[in-house]
Motif scaffolding. Structure first.
Motif, PDB file in Angstrom:
ATOM      1  N   PRO A 184       0.835  -1.197   0.000  1.00 44.02           N
ATOM      2  CA  PRO A 184       0.000   0.000   0.000  1.00 44.02           C
ATOM      3  C   PRO A 184       0.873   1.251   0.000  1.00 44.02           C
ATOM      4  O   PRO A 184       2.080   1.179   0.275  1.00 44.02           O
ATOM      5  N   ALA A 185       0.275   2.381  -0.289  1.00 43.66           N
ATOM      6  CA  ALA A 185       1.016   3.639  -0.281  1.00 43.66           C
ATOM      7  C   ALA A 185       1.568   3.906   1.110  1.00 43.66           C
ATOM      8  O   ALA A 185       0.926   3.622   2.127  1.00 43.66           O
ATOM      9  N   ALA A 232      -5.309  -5.901  -0.895  1.00 47.35           N
ATOM     10  CA  ALA A 232      -6.260  -6.822  -1.526  1.00 47.35           C
ATOM     11  C   ALA A 232      -6.585  -6.368  -2.947  1.00 47.35           C
ATOM     12  O   ALA A 232      -6.707  -7.193  -3.865  1.00 47.35           O
ATOM     13  N   GLU A 233      -6.734  -5.060  -3.141  1.00 46.75           N
ATOM     14  CA  GLU A 233      -6.983  -4.535  -4.481  1.00 46.75           C
ATOM     15  C   GLU A 233      -5.816  -4.841  -5.424  1.00 46.75           C
ATOM     16  O   GLU A 233      -6.019  -5.299  -6.568  1.00 46.75           O
ATOM     17  N   LEU A 234      -4.595  -4.594  -4.957  1.00 54.89           N
ATOM     18  CA  LEU A 234      -3.427  -4.826  -5.796  1.00 54.89           C
ATOM     19  C   LEU A 234      -3.261  -6.305  -6.134  1.00 54.89           C
ATOM     20  O   LEU A 234      -2.931  -6.657  -7.280  1.00 54.89           O
ATOM     21  N   LEU A 235      -3.487  -7.163  -5.157  1.00 58.89           N
ATOM     22  CA  LEU A 235      -3.374  -8.598  -5.412  1.00 58.89           C
ATOM     23  C   LEU A 235      -4.489  -9.064  -6.342  1.00 58.89           C
ATOM     24  O   LEU A 235      -4.261  -9.888  -7.238  1.00 58.89           O
ATOM     25  N   GLY A 236      -5.697  -8.551  -6.145  1.00 59.49           N
ATOM     26  CA  GLY A 236      -6.788  -8.896  -7.044  1.00 59.49           C
ATOM     27  C   GLY A 236      -6.508  -8.481  -8.479  1.00 59.49           C
ATOM     28  O   GLY A 236      -6.801  -9.219  -9.431  1.00 59.49           O
ATOM     29  N   GLU A 237      -5.900  -7.303  -8.658  1.00 59.26           N
ATOM     30  CA  GLU A 237      -5.548  -6.837 -10.002  1.00 59.26           C
ATOM     31  C   GLU A 237      -4.487  -7.741 -10.623  1.00 59.26           C
ATOM     32  O   GLU A 237      -4.552  -8.055 -11.826  1.00 59.26           O
ATOM     33  N   ALA A 238      -3.512  -8.166  -9.825  1.00 56.99           N
ATOM     34  CA  ALA A 238      -2.459  -9.044 -10.346  1.00 56.99           C
ATOM     35  C   ALA A 238      -3.033 -10.385 -10.794  1.00 56.99           C
ATOM     36  O   ALA A 238      -2.673 -10.903 -11.863  1.00 56.99           O
TER      37      ALA A 238
END
Length: 323
Positions: A184-185, A232-238
């Protein structure tokens, strides 16, 4: 005292058992609505939706308290409507409590947050190996304990890869291995908690992600979960961008599958739930944080294993690749 109506009939007295306990009635109705419509609870105001989802399986414990309060208040209406939350709970969780038959599978996957302060590596490894796994996914590996896990697992697993604080051990060859950045940022590059590996099994190729999402905290302002949600968003995008036909995700997601904060991830990988698989805290588990999920494959027979010395309980699952 009974009151006679104009038509000659008699209505219940103001203090009758059918008129007492209106606050209890309101509480019971609101609780039933929250359980039945939990997906509509907004995930704002301190991540209220996530907070409700975290403890939703335990809301059923309010039913005996409502029944007791209704009995003390001598309210028949409150006692009757105290069953409404129970009915809503059964509607939500009843299907996953139905017995299921054992089905064929291709892989046994063990997932465990071993805890960075767990010093009993031998006991932990023996517990995991007792399940005869094909794949072992571990989180909270450190520079101190990683050599111990590598030495203990090497006689059983010819292939393994690690990335930051997560690792994957496999009986089958690993043809690809890469880091997945789910930071995350505001978190520096030393935070390294996700890997992707391609495992060549006799039943076909499977892409395995091992991940450890950021922790959440309950405080006076609700559930602090921004970092977890962003990871979770970043992993979902990957995973959504991954062309692999079969994907397995094993990891500590710091949330259960009802948590709307994990929706960007659980929309991509999932499993059918059967029963309750609470894994944290290990001394008295109240929530499942540890998961094995899949896309293009089916996760079957997920079970929780005994304590290992970690504050998380391990889980083992049977996975069918369907190829």
């Amino acid at each position: 005292m009974e009151v006679e109506a104009e038509n000659g009939t008699r209505s219940a007295p103001a203090g009758s058992t059918w008129r007492r306990g209106r606050p209890l009635v309101l509480i019971a109705v609101l609780l039933a609505l929250v359980i039945a419509l939990h997906e509509l609870v907004p995930n704002r105001w301190g991540n209220l939706g996530s907070l409700v989802a975290t403890f939703l399986p335990w809301f059923v414990l309010a039913v005996p308290l409502l029944l007791l309060a209704a009995a003390l208040r001598r309210s028949a209406l409150a006692a009757l409507l105290a069953l409404a939350p129970l009915a809503a709970w059964v509607g939500v969780f009843g299907p996953q409590l139905m017995p299921v038959e054992a089905e064929a599978y291709d892989l046994t996957v063990v997932q465990h947050n071993v805890a960075d302060d767990n010093h009993d590596v031998e006991r932990t490894v023996n517990l995991l190996l007792a399940e005869d796994p094909d794949i072992v996914a571990l989180e909270e590996l450190t520079s101190e304990n990683l050599p111990q896990y590598e030495a203990a697992l090497e006689p059983t697993f010819e292939h393994h890869t690690t990335q930051g604080t997560v690792g994957l051990w496999s009986r089958h060859p690993i043809s690809e291995r890469t880091r997945v950045d789910i930071r995350p940022a505001g978190i520096d590059a030393s935070w390294d908690r996700c890997l992707r590996a391609v495992v060549q099994t006799p039943e076909g190729e499977v892409t395995v992600y091992v991940a450890h999402l950021p922790s959440v905290r309950v405080g006076p302002r609700g559930l602090a979960a921004y970092s977890r949600n962003r990871s979770a968003e970043l992993l979902g995008e990957a995973i959504a961008a991954d062309p692999a036909p079969a994907v397995v995700l094993a990891g500590d997601l710091n949330g259960n599958l009802l948590d709307p904060g994990l929706a960007p991830l659980t929309d991509e990988v999932s499993r059918e739930e059967h029963g309750f698989r609470f894994t944290f805290p290990s001394a008295l588990p109240v929530v499942q944080l540890d998961h094995v999920l899949a896309r293009g494959a089916e996760v079957r027979d997920l079970r929780v294993l005994p304590r290992s010395g970690s504050d998380h309980l391990p889980v083992v699952s049977r996975v069918s690749l369907g190829q």
